[in-house]
Motif scaffolding. Sequence first.
Motif, PDB file in Angstrom:
ATOM      1  N   ASN B   4      21.846 -32.441   6.464  1.00  0.00           N
ATOM      2  CA  ASN B   4      20.408 -32.533   6.538  1.00  0.00           C
ATOM      3  C   ASN B   4      19.898 -33.412   5.394  1.00  0.00           C
ATOM      4  O   ASN B   4      19.951 -33.029   4.229  1.00  0.00           O
ATOM      5  CB  ASN B   4      19.847 -31.114   6.435  1.00  0.00           C
ATOM      6  N   GLU B   5      19.395 -34.615   5.738  1.00  0.00           N
ATOM      7  CA  GLU B   5      19.020 -35.581   4.707  1.00  0.00           C
ATOM      8  C   GLU B   5      17.760 -35.172   3.950  1.00  0.00           C
ATOM      9  O   GLU B   5      17.424 -35.750   2.920  1.00  0.00           O
ATOM     10  CB  GLU B   5      18.856 -36.990   5.302  1.00  0.00           C
ATOM     11  N   ALA B   6      17.046 -34.196   4.518  1.00  0.00           N
ATOM     12  CA  ALA B   6      15.818 -33.753   3.846  1.00  0.00           C
ATOM     13  C   ALA B   6      16.113 -32.971   2.571  1.00  0.00           C
ATOM     14  O   ALA B   6      15.238 -32.754   1.748  1.00  0.00           O
ATOM     15  CB  ALA B   6      14.993 -32.893   4.801  1.00  0.00           C
ATOM     16  N   LEU B   7      17.370 -32.545   2.422  1.00  0.00           N
ATOM     17  CA  LEU B   7      17.708 -31.747   1.247  1.00  0.00           C
ATOM     18  C   LEU B   7      18.081 -32.652   0.070  1.00  0.00           C
ATOM     19  O   LEU B   7      19.078 -33.358   0.114  1.00  0.00           O
ATOM     20  CB  LEU B   7      18.887 -30.822   1.560  1.00  0.00           C
ATOM     21  N   LYS B   8      17.233 -32.647  -0.931  1.00  0.00           N
ATOM     22  CA  LYS B   8      17.522 -33.452  -2.125  1.00  0.00           C
ATOM     23  C   LYS B   8      17.884 -32.548  -3.297  1.00  0.00           C
ATOM     24  O   LYS B   8      18.563 -32.955  -4.221  1.00  0.00           O
ATOM     25  CB  LYS B   8      16.287 -34.297  -2.525  1.00  0.00           C
ATOM     26  N   LYS B   9      17.347 -31.354  -3.246  1.00  0.00           N
ATOM     27  CA  LYS B   9      17.598 -30.428  -4.343  1.00  0.00           C
ATOM     28  C   LYS B   9      17.756 -29.020  -3.770  1.00  0.00           C
ATOM     29  O   LYS B   9      16.946 -28.588  -2.959  1.00  0.00           O
ATOM     30  CB  LYS B   9      16.416 -30.458  -5.313  1.00  0.00           C
ATOM     31  N   VAL B  10      18.824 -28.359  -4.190  1.00  0.00           N
ATOM     32  CA  VAL B  10      19.102 -27.030  -3.647  1.00  0.00           C
ATOM     33  C   VAL B  10      19.284 -26.034  -4.792  1.00  0.00           C
ATOM     34  O   VAL B  10      19.912 -26.340  -5.799  1.00  0.00           O
ATOM     35  CB  VAL B  10      20.374 -27.062  -2.762  1.00  0.00           C
ATOM     36  N   GLU B  40      27.813 -33.971  -2.238  1.00  0.00           N
ATOM     37  CA  GLU B  40      26.949 -34.621  -1.252  1.00  0.00           C
ATOM     38  C   GLU B  40      25.825 -35.399  -1.908  1.00  0.00           C
ATOM     39  O   GLU B  40      24.930 -35.900  -1.232  1.00  0.00           O
ATOM     40  CB  GLU B  40      26.340 -33.578  -0.307  1.00  0.00           C
ATOM     41  N   GLY B  41      25.836 -35.454  -3.242  1.00  0.00           N
ATOM     42  CA  GLY B  41      24.774 -36.166  -3.932  1.00  0.00           C
ATOM     43  C   GLY B  41      23.464 -35.403  -3.950  1.00  0.00           C
ATOM     44  O   GLY B  41      22.401 -35.977  -4.180  1.00  0.00           O
ATOM     45  N   ILE B  42      23.543 -34.105  -3.701  1.00  0.00           N
ATOM     46  CA  ILE B  42      22.334 -33.283  -3.737  1.00  0.00           C
ATOM     47  C   ILE B  42      22.263 -32.604  -5.105  1.00  0.00           C
ATOM     48  O   ILE B  42      23.275 -32.145  -5.635  1.00  0.00           O
ATOM     49  CB  ILE B  42      22.379 -32.221  -2.615  1.00  0.00           C
ATOM     50  N   GLU B  43      21.070 -32.553  -5.664  1.00  0.00           N
ATOM     51  CA  GLU B  43      20.912 -31.934  -6.973  1.00  0.00           C
ATOM     52  C   GLU B  43      21.041 -30.421  -6.821  1.00  0.00           C
ATOM     53  O   GLU B  43      20.463 -29.827  -5.916  1.00  0.00           O
ATOM     54  CB  GLU B  43      19.548 -32.299  -7.566  1.00  0.00           C
ATOM     55  N   CYS B  44      21.776 -29.832  -7.738  1.00  0.00           N
ATOM     56  CA  CYS B  44      22.094 -28.420  -7.611  1.00  0.00           C
ATOM     57  C   CYS B  44      21.547 -27.645  -8.806  1.00  0.00           C
ATOM     58  O   CYS B  44      21.891 -27.927  -9.947  1.00  0.00           O
ATOM     59  CB  CYS B  44      23.615 -28.315  -7.519  1.00  0.00           C
ATOM     60  N   VAL B  45      20.672 -26.684  -8.526  1.00  0.00           N
ATOM     61  CA  VAL B  45      20.076 -25.864  -9.579  1.00  0.00           C
ATOM     62  C   VAL B  45      20.603 -24.445  -9.431  1.00  0.00           C
ATOM     63  O   VAL B  45      20.543 -23.872  -8.348  1.00  0.00           O
ATOM     64  CB  VAL B  45      18.534 -25.865  -9.467  1.00  0.00           C
ATOM     65  N   ALA B  61      26.882 -27.080 -12.102  1.00  0.00           N
ATOM     66  CA  ALA B  61      25.598 -27.365 -11.442  1.00  0.00           C
ATOM     67  C   ALA B  61      24.901 -28.469 -12.240  1.00  0.00           C
ATOM     68  O   ALA B  61      25.300 -28.781 -13.362  1.00  0.00           O
ATOM     69  CB  ALA B  61      24.751 -26.110 -11.406  1.00  0.00           C
ATOM     70  N   ASP B  62      23.874 -29.064 -11.656  1.00  0.00           N
ATOM     71  CA  ASP B  62      23.116 -30.063 -12.411  1.00  0.00           C
ATOM     72  C   ASP B  62      22.239 -29.399 -13.454  1.00  0.00           C
ATOM     73  O   ASP B  62      22.028 -29.917 -14.538  1.00  0.00           O
ATOM     74  CB  ASP B  62      22.243 -30.884 -11.454  1.00  0.00           C
ATOM     75  N   LYS B  63      21.683 -28.257 -13.077  1.00  0.00           N
ATOM     76  CA  LYS B  63      20.846 -27.521 -14.018  1.00  0.00           C
ATOM     77  C   LYS B  63      21.166 -26.049 -13.907  1.00  0.00           C
ATOM     78  O   LYS B  63      21.357 -25.536 -12.807  1.00  0.00           O
ATOM     79  CB  LYS B  63      19.375 -27.699 -13.639  1.00  0.00           C
ATOM     80  N   GLU B  81      11.033 -26.122 -10.366  1.00  0.00           N
ATOM     81  CA  GLU B  81      12.023 -27.062  -9.846  1.00  0.00           C
ATOM     82  C   GLU B  81      11.691 -27.608  -8.469  1.00  0.00           C
ATOM     83  O   GLU B  81      12.168 -28.670  -8.079  1.00  0.00           O
ATOM     84  CB  GLU B  81      13.415 -26.384  -9.802  1.00  0.00           C
ATOM     85  N   ARG B  82      10.917 -26.858  -7.712  1.00  0.00           N
ATOM     86  CA  ARG B  82      10.569 -27.245  -6.342  1.00  0.00           C
ATOM     87  C   ARG B  82      11.781 -27.684  -5.523  1.00  0.00           C
ATOM     88  O   ARG B  82      11.862 -28.829  -5.056  1.00  0.00           O
ATOM     89  CB  ARG B  82       9.549 -28.398  -6.354  1.00  0.00           C
ATOM     90  N   PRO B  83      12.779 -26.804  -5.359  1.00  0.00           N
ATOM     91  CA  PRO B  83      13.939 -27.180  -4.536  1.00  0.00           C
ATOM     92  C   PRO B  83      13.540 -27.275  -3.060  1.00  0.00           C
ATOM     93  O   PRO B  83      12.555 -26.660  -2.633  1.00  0.00           O
ATOM     94  CB  PRO B  83      14.918 -26.029  -4.769  1.00  0.00           C
ATOM     95  N   ASP B  84      14.307 -28.044  -2.297  1.00  0.00           N
ATOM     96  CA  ASP B  84      14.043 -28.146  -0.856  1.00  0.00           C
ATOM     97  C   ASP B  84      14.670 -26.987  -0.100  1.00  0.00           C
ATOM     98  O   ASP B  84      14.206 -26.599   0.958  1.00  0.00           O
ATOM     99  CB  ASP B  84      14.626 -29.456  -0.311  1.00  0.00           C
TER     100      ASP B  84
END
Lengths: 359, 847
Positions: B4-10, B40-45, B61-63, B81-84
């Motif tokens: 799902n390309e809409a996911l930038k941050k999880v 997957e290049g998605i930011e991980c919190v 994790a990234d954060k 953080e406003r994750p998707d």
Amino acid sequence: MEGMIYLEGGALYRGMGFGASRTNVGELVFNTSMTGYQGILTDPSYKGQIINMTYPLIGNYGVSDIDWQSEFIHAFGLVTRDISFRPSNRCSVMTINDWLAGQGVPGVYYVDTRAIAKRIRKEGTVKCVISTEGIPRETAARLLSETNLRCDYMREAGTKDVQHFPGGGKRVAILDFGIKRNIITSMTNRDCDVFLFPYDSEPERIMAVRPDGLFLSNGPGDPQEATRGIETTRAFLGKLPIFGICMGHQVLALAVGGSTYKLKFGHRGANHGVRDLETDRSVITSQNHSYAVEAAGVERQGMIVTHVNLNDGTVEGMRHRELPIFSVQYHPEGSPGPNDSEYLFDRFLSLMEGGRNDA
Amino acid sequence: MPKNEALKKVLIIGSGPIIIGQAAEFDYAGTQSCKAIREEGIECVLVNSNPATIMTDPGIADKVYLEPLTAEALAAVIERERPDGMLAGFGGQTGLNLAMELEQAGVLRKYGVRLLGVNMDSIRRAEDRNEFRQLMMEIGEPIPRSVIATSLDECTAFVREAGYPVIIRPAYTLGGTGGGIATNDGELRLLAERGMENSAIGQILLEESVAGWKEIEYEVMRDGKDNCITVCGMENFDPVGVHTGDSIVIAPIQTLRDAEYQMLRDAALRIIRSLEIEGGCNVQFALDPDTGAYIVIEVNPRVSRSSALASKAAGYPIAKLAAKIALGYSLDELKNYVTGETSACCEPTLDYCVVKFPKWPFDKFKTASRKLGTQMKATGEVMSISRTFESALLKAITSLEIRLDGMRAPHIMSMTDEELLAKIDFRDDERIFAIAEAMRRGRARNGTSPPFTREAIYEQTKVDRWFLSKVDRIVKMEKTLAENAINADILYEAEELGFTDNEILALSNVPREVLTDIRVYNDIFPVYKVVDTCGGEFEAVTPYYYSCFDTEDESRISEERKILVVGSGPIRIGQGIEFDYCCVQGVWAIKDLGYEAIIINNNPETVSTDFDTSDKLYFEALHIDDVMNVIKKERPEGVILQFGGQTSLNLAEALSRRGIRILGTSFASIDLAEDRQKFNELLTSLGIPTPAGRSVTDRDAAFGAVQALGYPLVVRPSYVIGGRAMQVVYSDAELMEYLDEAVSLGVDHPVLIDRYIEGKEIEVDAIADGTDILIPGIMEHVERTGVHSGDSISVYPPHSIGTDVERILTDYTERIVKALGVVGLVNIQYAYDGRDDHVIEVNPRSS
């Protein structure tokens, strides 16, 4: 009792023997199913083969009266890491040791079955002697070189006479190359009226029962040897809905003018993923085959490849572009293996009722 | 269906502190899911409150937010953080409960956070007893007769109809907290009231008991396209009635015919489909061995302890794939990580047998009831792999570090028949050893007279006859070893069944040299095989090995320079996930330095036994035989023992005597630090104060020590971890009681008696390279001395001690480290009584 297997090329594995005191020559294959040894050994498709089970503990739940896939053991031998002499299951009526002994089939255990499977993976299925009679290596070597392996066992693995399994629904004529019992059960459970015909039956003999559909069964050997079955099948193209499983799938490919080839070591197990290209869905399948259908050949003859193996991309299913004809390489009847593809029997039923093939 | 390309941050929710029923497996799951997301290049919190985890390390994790796991704290992180999307299925029950709260509070909606992998309806339908029953009935899955109750009256009414025994299960709890089996009115009242208290919503489920049926579990996965697979089927040694976390579990399933196996597999697939889970799920069944009928016991709509076990047992990383699925992938788009080539949409096939054995804390909690039931009591577990069940079972027992070399437990073997039968009936953690003893007695009496015939033991325990026959085969081998002169054939057979050298020596009564000679002359050593998910059908690229007695050895020995890290075994009180953290860190550092890092460990819940972590993983017992076999095979430049806690440190002497190079602090130094007498002398020579104390091995000496030292005193057994049964005693009566109940005093089990110094407890952690010393931390305990450091609240940096005291601490630490010759980590505990710092304990290892 001593047990040994001797492979073409000279490899010798010594272990313990069980089952019958006997020496057989066959093709050594491996099966990766963790359950279902009784169904595997009684599957006629294994005729002429010696089965090396990769799961090390065989015989745990004994042998039952209900898990037979035919009248007797067809495999020429069984090779395992360990066997249970004290099985446990409410359905167990005897041990695997007693069963093989009674059926005249030799078994070898206490050998490195993983090493054997890896050898087959690297070198392909191989001619092999299995013996529980303590024969010397030289005797095994001589037996091996004297024996030519047959690849036409489908000519004798199936029924010799027409058999009838009455039902109130659609009438199915089965061309029997060595059918597994659960295929018949899968039809009769759907109220089909089933006629089982010898693999080489003339088309007229089959038409005489006025079937609604033709089913091509599984069976042992090289499908190209099933010449009369291929001819009979060809006669029904465009005349009846046709469904084929395993060898039936290969026979169908040959009947439409396609070709088959032998795989290095085949697919035998209950864990292969197969994708249905038309629905974009994947299922886990039960498999047992040495030969495969060549995609380009059947595609030139009006067929569409509908299923592929997720591991090696080989053809796992096909259908005709217009006619109500389809087939799969794997075993929707499981036994052993997953029941995920049982819906294919419903599809066959719907074709016999005049439904569309691409539905 | 690609991601799902809409996911930038999880955002991922961790599981917080380790508690019974929720341990290291969630560090493993969390770490895997972080990796899967970042790939997957998605930011991980990540939000987690437990610092002793790999997943909270920089670089995973990234954060990372080290915050309490409350809805409030999470809402704040979400706002910031406003994750998707959010993954809640990797933090155990804690994660799911938080997701429910956040959903109900409207937080997810407000910030547009998508819950990934599992939806609210799935959680509710799997967790709410009533909704779950409703759903099972809708899809035609059998469930036990039951009633949902919120009052005792409802319970008694149900029992009047269904009769005893009944099972009590509180809703929304983990590890079955507060549950149990009631066989009479008194037990019913007790359990029902406790259950209603423990349930988050005051609700319990009463159901008819199917105790004695087989317990079978499946780990199932499903993707967004509705493709489903089972990763692993598992069979419990113990029949229904013992929590699966407290059961010995075997993979794959051993005693089901294919038709039965498929019947339950079909049901498991129907269930995961009906719950619409995208990811992993655990389904537990009870199967009546007499009729073949089954019922669904429980479903966990998330990754769990069982999925960690299944991942390691089958070589299939469930959490990683569950995370990929949650991101939108379908199973047939993903690759099997072990082969690297074939599809992840396959069902692993095992060509070995796996045994999981629970690790219980009863050695630490002497007064706790050892009885096992529906509430989990184990703190951890070990896993073992072999080609036979017998060998896997014995390897697991060796891995437990319970002072047994096999199935012969002396205190059980000395029981009367009546005691033995009562022990078996009681169903505690030692039941399998009692069963083995019953088998032994049955054999000794020709197996014909009750109560020790195999059939009688089956009737009493309902442990499947197949398992009993395997235990019997082990017992038979004991007899063979005891009654025959040992030769190559007998030795091989014993090894093949998993017997340890110590057990063979004890039974056969031959000198060790003779055994060694037979072994070497006949080349009776284990070989190593690969866990590959496919029974050898495809080539595997993962270096994941186990030992067995067979012909072909698959371990490819490289030309690289290698270092072996010895792990810490099962999680127990005083030896938790922190040691796994150290091992993994050690492995990474070794790799960074260009060495091949090899790990040996047996805990399936951990990151260290993820086949991604080291260059090579040996899944083995941490017994000297097994470690030496790996060393013999790999010939590493050295072995690191200081990361695996007391487990690995305990190997120091044996390895050192065999001439194996121990990297870091030497055995001589370790011994010096752990030997009370020698260490006190050292401190005296350094002029560093330590509480006066003695090591005693009998009662007279103990009271002699009292004379010399005076009360109050700190008493504890020597050479153990986690201050087992440490206590402050103030009187003769208390000392007597302690010696009677808490420890078994003896020459091999000395007890340390120290003067109790009342004051502040301060811990210093240091690292030394032989020349220089770095002290990264001084920690002050809130509790006064006498409370074990693992039970104290620690504050860093220290807040109430002056710089002069710190200077003294630093000075002492430097001198101790130098005198001991510490190379690596060391932990020193001090007591400060207002005048001076006294050394209480030195641990020459990670802590």
